[in-house]
Motif scaffolding. Sequence first.
Motif, short mmCIF file in Angstrom:
data_model
loop_
_atom_site.label_atom_id
_atom_site.label_comp_id
_atom_site.label_asym_id
_atom_site.label_seq_id
_atom_site.Cartn_x
_atom_site.Cartn_y
_atom_site.Cartn_z
N ILE A 39 41.11 30.56 46.95
CA ILE A 39 40.53 31.86 47.32
C ILE A 39 40.66 32.71 46.13
N GLU A 40 39.81 33.58 45.96
CA GLU A 40 39.94 34.49 44.92
C GLU A 40 40.66 35.54 45.15
N ILE A 41 42.02 35.61 44.63
CA ILE A 41 42.75 36.81 44.78
C ILE A 41 43.36 37.31 43.36
N VAL A 42 43.02 38.70 43.12
CA VAL A 42 43.82 39.22 41.95
C VAL A 42 44.89 40.17 42.52
N PHE A 43 46.09 39.87 41.76
CA PHE A 43 47.17 40.85 42.42
C PHE A 43 48.01 41.33 41.16
N GLY A 44 48.17 42.41 40.83
CA GLY A 44 48.87 43.27 39.96
C GLY A 44 47.74 43.05 38.67
N GLY A 45 46.53 42.94 38.86
CA GLY A 45 45.50 42.90 37.56
C GLY A 45 45.33 41.34 37.25
N ASN A 46 45.72 40.21 37.66
CA ASN A 46 45.65 39.24 36.99
C ASN A 46 45.61 38.27 38.16
N LYS A 47 44.94 37.02 37.79
CA LYS A 47 44.67 35.92 38.75
C LYS A 47 45.74 34.85 38.61
N GLU A 48 46.94 35.23 38.38
CA GLU A 48 48.20 33.93 38.51
C GLU A 48 48.49 33.79 39.83
N ALA A 49 49.04 32.73 40.21
CA ALA A 49 49.28 32.33 41.38
C ALA A 49 50.01 33.28 42.38
N ALA A 50 49.17 33.66 43.59
CA ALA A 50 49.59 34.54 44.56
C ALA A 50 49.32 34.11 45.79
N ALA A 51 49.86 34.96 46.83
CA ALA A 51 49.40 34.66 48.22
C ALA A 51 49.54 35.66 49.34
N SER A 92 54.29 26.81 43.48
CA SER A 92 54.84 27.78 42.42
C SER A 92 54.20 29.44 42.67
N ILE A 93 54.35 29.57 43.57
CA ILE A 93 53.83 30.95 44.12
C ILE A 93 55.02 31.81 43.76
N HIS A 94 55.37 32.75 42.82
CA HIS A 94 56.49 33.34 42.74
C HIS A 94 56.50 34.44 43.88
N PRO A 95 57.79 34.64 44.52
CA PRO A 95 58.14 35.51 45.52
C PRO A 95 57.66 36.97 45.45
N THR A 96 57.80 37.20 44.03
CA THR A 96 56.96 38.65 43.73
C THR A 96 55.41 38.85 43.97
N ARG A 97 54.69 37.62 44.11
CA ARG A 97 53.55 37.67 44.09
C ARG A 97 53.08 37.08 45.29
N PHE A 98 53.84 37.63 46.60
CA PHE A 98 53.50 37.05 47.86
C PHE A 98 53.56 38.14 48.85
N ILE A 99 52.71 38.64 49.44
CA ILE A 99 52.58 39.62 50.59
C ILE A 99 52.51 39.03 51.93
#
Length: 112
Positions: free
Chosen positions: A47-59, A90-97
């Motif tokens: 799914i397209e997700i941009v978090f913190g201005g980038n598309k690194e692994a996030a959830a 490999s989703i870093h906990p700081t990139r998870f809401i």
Amino acid sequence: MPCLYITTNVNMDGVNTDPFYSEVTEAVASIIGRPQNLVMVVLKGSIEIVFGGNKEAAAYAEIVSMGGITKQVKRQLISTVGSILHTHFSIHPTRFIFKVFDITSLPLPSKL
């Protein structure tokens, strides 16, 4: 019946998600205090997700439950599910809401 719904920008094509489902189902059941056969887990990848201005692994995840959610349970869910996502995808906990919602805390409908 708790329902955990997760969306991520991680590509799930060819990924064996069975170990993830087993681990996260067991964790949610244990933390909330419900039988595993009553826990639903939905995972949507790619799914397209941009978090913190980038598309690194996030959830983004949300869990809805009928009771069983306290402050301690909420903290434990966030920590545990975040750790499981990091281990498996490999989703870093700081990139998870994570949104935690207990439907028994809703106000009773009006009797009008």
